[in-house]
Design an enzyme around this catalytic site. Structure first.
Site, PDB file in Angstrom:
ATOM      1  N   GLY A  83      -1.958  -6.589  -4.399  1.00 22.43           N
ATOM      2  CA  GLY A  83      -2.832  -5.584  -3.635  1.00 22.43           C
ATOM      3  C   GLY A  83      -3.686  -4.776  -3.629  1.00 22.43           C
ATOM      4  N   THR A 159       8.953 -10.933  -2.693  1.00 23.32           N
ATOM      5  CA  THR A 159       8.903 -10.291  -4.055  1.00 23.32           C
ATOM      6  C   THR A 159      10.233  -8.824  -3.761  1.00 23.32           C
ATOM      7  OG1 THR A 159       7.313  -9.754  -3.958  1.00 23.32           O
ATOM      8  CG2 THR A 159       7.611  -8.855  -5.546  1.00 23.32           C
ATOM      9  N   HIS A 278       6.772  -7.733 -12.351  1.00 24.95           N
ATOM     10  CA  HIS A 278       5.838  -7.395 -12.059  1.00 24.95           C
ATOM     11  C   HIS A 278       4.635  -7.177 -12.699  1.00 24.95           C
ATOM     12  CE1 HIS A 278       5.736  -5.777  -7.810  1.00 24.95           C
ATOM     13  NE2 HIS A 278       4.387  -5.534  -8.026  1.00 24.95           N
ATOM     14  N   SER A 310       3.524 -12.784 -16.193  1.00 25.20           N
ATOM     15  CA  SER A 310       3.554 -10.487 -16.720  1.00 25.20           C
ATOM     16  C   SER A 310       2.840 -11.185 -18.131  1.00 25.20           C
ATOM     17  CB  SER A 310       4.620 -10.043 -17.008  1.00 25.20           C
ATOM     18  OG  SER A 310       4.731  -9.807 -15.586  1.00 25.20           O
TER      19      SER A 310
HETATM   20  C1  LIG Z   1      -2.827  -3.549  -8.862  1.00 25.53           C
HETATM   21  C2  LIG Z   1      -1.922  -4.600  -9.041  1.00 25.53           C
HETATM   22  C3  LIG Z   1      -1.091  -4.983  -7.513  1.00 25.53           C
HETATM   23  C4  LIG Z   1      -0.589  -5.937  -7.222  1.00 25.53           C
HETATM   24  N1  LIG Z   1       0.313  -5.865  -6.162  1.00 25.53           N
HETATM   25  C5  LIG Z   1       1.886  -6.644  -5.675  1.00 25.53           C
HETATM   26  C6  LIG Z   1       2.086  -7.377  -4.368  1.00 25.53           C
HETATM   27  O1  LIG Z   1       1.430  -6.462  -3.612  1.00 25.53           O
HETATM   28  N2  LIG Z   1       3.251  -7.727  -4.516  1.00 25.53           N
HETATM   29  C7  LIG Z   1       2.839  -7.970  -5.636  1.00 25.53           C
HETATM   30  O2  LIG Z   1       4.560  -9.615  -5.721  1.00 25.53           O
HETATM   31  N3  LIG Z   1       3.244  -8.015  -6.907  1.00 25.53           N
HETATM   32  C8  LIG Z   1       1.926  -7.503  -7.037  1.00 25.53           C
HETATM   33  N4  LIG Z   1       1.772  -7.542  -8.233  1.00 25.53           N
HETATM   34  C9  LIG Z   1       2.557  -7.841  -9.342  1.00 25.53           C
HETATM   35  C10 LIG Z   1       2.002  -9.632  -9.521  1.00 25.53           C
HETATM   36  O3  LIG Z   1       1.990 -10.464  -8.132  1.00 25.53           O
HETATM   37  C11 LIG Z   1       2.051 -10.034 -10.503  1.00 25.53           C
HETATM   38  O4  LIG Z   1       3.499  -9.710 -11.183  1.00 25.53           O
HETATM   39  C12 LIG Z   1       1.738  -8.996 -12.350  1.00 25.53           C
HETATM   40  O5  LIG Z   1       0.515  -8.659 -12.543  1.00 25.53           O
HETATM   41  C13 LIG Z   1       1.541 -10.148 -13.705  1.00 25.53           C
HETATM   42  O6  LIG Z   1       1.380  -9.605 -14.462  1.00 25.53           O
HETATM   43  P1  LIG Z   1       0.286  -9.536 -15.644  1.00 25.53           P
HETATM   44  O7  LIG Z   1      -1.394  -8.698 -14.054  1.00 25.53           O
HETATM   45  O8  LIG Z   1       0.490  -9.103 -16.433  1.00 25.53           O
HETATM   46  O9  LIG Z   1      -0.390 -10.693 -15.122  1.00 25.53           O
HETATM   47  C14 LIG Z   1       0.348  -6.676  -8.708  1.00 25.53           C
HETATM   48  C15 LIG Z   1      -0.036  -6.726  -9.850  1.00 25.53           C
HETATM   49  C16 LIG Z   1      -1.797  -5.872 -10.183  1.00 25.53           C
HETATM   50  C17 LIG Z   1      -1.812  -5.542 -11.440  1.00 25.53           C
END
Ligand SMILES: Cc1cc2nc3c(=O)[nH]c(=O)nc-3n(C[C@H](O)[C@H](O)[C@H](O)COP(=O)(O)O)c2cc1C
Length: 401
Positions: A83, A159, A278, A310
């Site tokens: 997001g 999610t 996440h 992740s």
């Molecule tokens: C700043 C940020 C915002 C995120 N927003 C969402 C979101 O709106 N919906 C969602 O399903 N996952 C969200 N995620 C999780 C990511 O989809 C993902 O699961 C995660 O970033 C993976 O881990 P990594 O960043 O260590 O690779 C977000 C992650 C970050 C870093």
């Protein structure tokens, strides 16, 4: 650091992002929740996994792409829903989606984005997925799902790892609230980053106004902040079943770490699941995603498409995930650091770095493609310890730690 050309890996992009973003945005992207345990566990889990290399294999016909839901992709990943892309770069979601299309991989548009979902669909091209949470007010969710369908998104990522909210104390310390309301600390940090202030914030202020969740259903606009992270305590598996009936395309359930939940998602008719904590952002005491992958692959592997996210920061992490049963990974923070460092070019740069590292890893493993990766290539610390205790060696002799 002086830009993308000095970024040789994802960590360099992270440092570049740190120099460009106001502290409250950098930490919102970088950190997890509470004590940041899950963020570090995700990295430690990848570090603990080690391969044995294979020698003298002909790799001249190697293929770095793979097939996902019957479609060819040029690298074994999709861009995760995040997001905050629109805070890292002006219309960052569009930059990410274009970089994904140029690379030949899917992009997932997050519900919490600051760019309208229709704008991304109209201008990005490529294979577009849309991510939602199931809200207490189901009609808001359905409204959005119908909009995504109408706009041409061809997969829905649901999610399911947030229900009562999350505890991110660092946001409070930094004065950051969602939706954003300027305060002394946030404004002070913005003034320290004039490049970001002019290239991102000022552009918004001169066009669409203060960045905000652009996709909340009109009927939910008055409750702007409550929507994304509200109390969703009555949302259950039946809600997923109802979405399955409503959504005609691919449906992916994101945020599973337990094999029984993976089984339930598959029984309901999910086409794919994402083994994900996440990025360690929600539940600080959750296990690392990659540690949860083998048991989930044993439960539903072959019956559904398995994604992993992740903590992926290196091409070798991608190979580890695929070897343990994932069909592809989702890239989260590496892509946000990429756009923070250089917009669409930065997102392309991040992917090029990861693809090259993945290619080198395949080379070391003697694998010509993703399908040749398998768990037998991995030697974990646990298996090394087990072998040593069988051989009667003392733990003090362990050299791998
Ligand atoms: C700043 C940020 C915002 C995120 N927003 C969402 C979101 O709106 N919906 C969602 O399903 N996952 C969200 N995620 C999780 C990511 O989809 C993902 O699961 C995660 O970033 C993976 O881990 P990594 O960043 O260590 O690779 C977000 C992650 C970050 C870093």
């Amino acid at each position: 650091m002086s830009g993308l050309r000095d970024c040789y890996n994802v960590e360099d992009l992270r440092q570049e992002a740190r120099t460009r973003l106001p502290k409250w945005i950098f930490e919102f992207v970088d950190r997890g929740s509470e004590d940041d345990l899950a963020v570090s566990h995700n990295r430690e889990a990848f570090r603990r996994l080690k391969f044995r290399n294979r020698a003298l294999v002909d790799l001249s016909g190697r293929d770095l792409g793979t097939t996902l839901f019957g479609k060819r992709i040029n690298a074994p990943w999709a861009l995760a829903p995040t997001g905050a892309a629109g805070l890292c770069w002006y219309e960052g979601e569009l930059a990410l989606a274009k970089a994904a299309a140029a690379f030949g991989v899917p992009f997932t548009m997050a519900i919490g984005s600051t760019t309208p979902l229709e704008k991304v669909a109209d201008h990005a091209g490529g294979w577009l997925w849309f991510q939602i949470y199931i809200w207490e007010n189901r009609n808001w969710t359905y409204e959005l799902v119908d909009r995504a369908k109408h706009a041409g998104y061809s997969a829905l990522v649901v999610t399911v790892d947030v229900n009562l909210g999350v505890n991110r104390e660092f946001n409070q310390r930094n004065g950051y609230s969602n939706p954003f309301r300027p305060g002394y600390r946030t404004v002070r940090d913005i003034l320290k980053k004039p490049g970001w202030a002019t290239s991102v914030l000022l552009r918004y202020l001169m066009t669409t106004g203060m960045p905000r969740h652009a996709n909340n259903p009109p009927s939910a606009r008055s409750q702007h902040g409550a929507v994304l992270r509200g109390d969703n305590s009555t949302v259950v598996w039946d809600d997923l079943a109802r979405l399955r009936e409503r959504w005609p395309h691919k449906l992916i359930v994101k945020g599973l770490t337990h094999p029984e939940d993976a089984r339930k998602a598959v029984d309901i008719g999910a086409d794919g699941i994402s083994v994900s904590n996440h990025g360690g952002r929600n539940f600080d005491s959750v296990a690392a995603s990659v540690d949860c992958l083998p048991s989930i692959a044993a439960e539903v592997g072959g019956k559904t498409t398995i994604l992993l996210d992740s903590g992926v920061r290196r091409g070798s992490d991608i190979a580890k995930g695929l070897a343990l049963g994932a069909n592809a990974v989702l890239l989260g923070r590496p892509m946000l650091w990429g756009i923070a460092a250089g917009g669409e070019a930065g997102a392309l740069h991040a992917q090029k770095l990861l693809l090259r590292e993945y290619e080198l890893t395949l080379g070391h493993l003697g694998c010509a493609n993703a399908a040749e990766l398998h768990p037998g290539l991995i030697v974990s610390d646990e298996s090394l310890s087990a072998h040593r205790s069988v051989a009667g060696q003392s733990p003090a002799m362990e050299i791998v730690r």
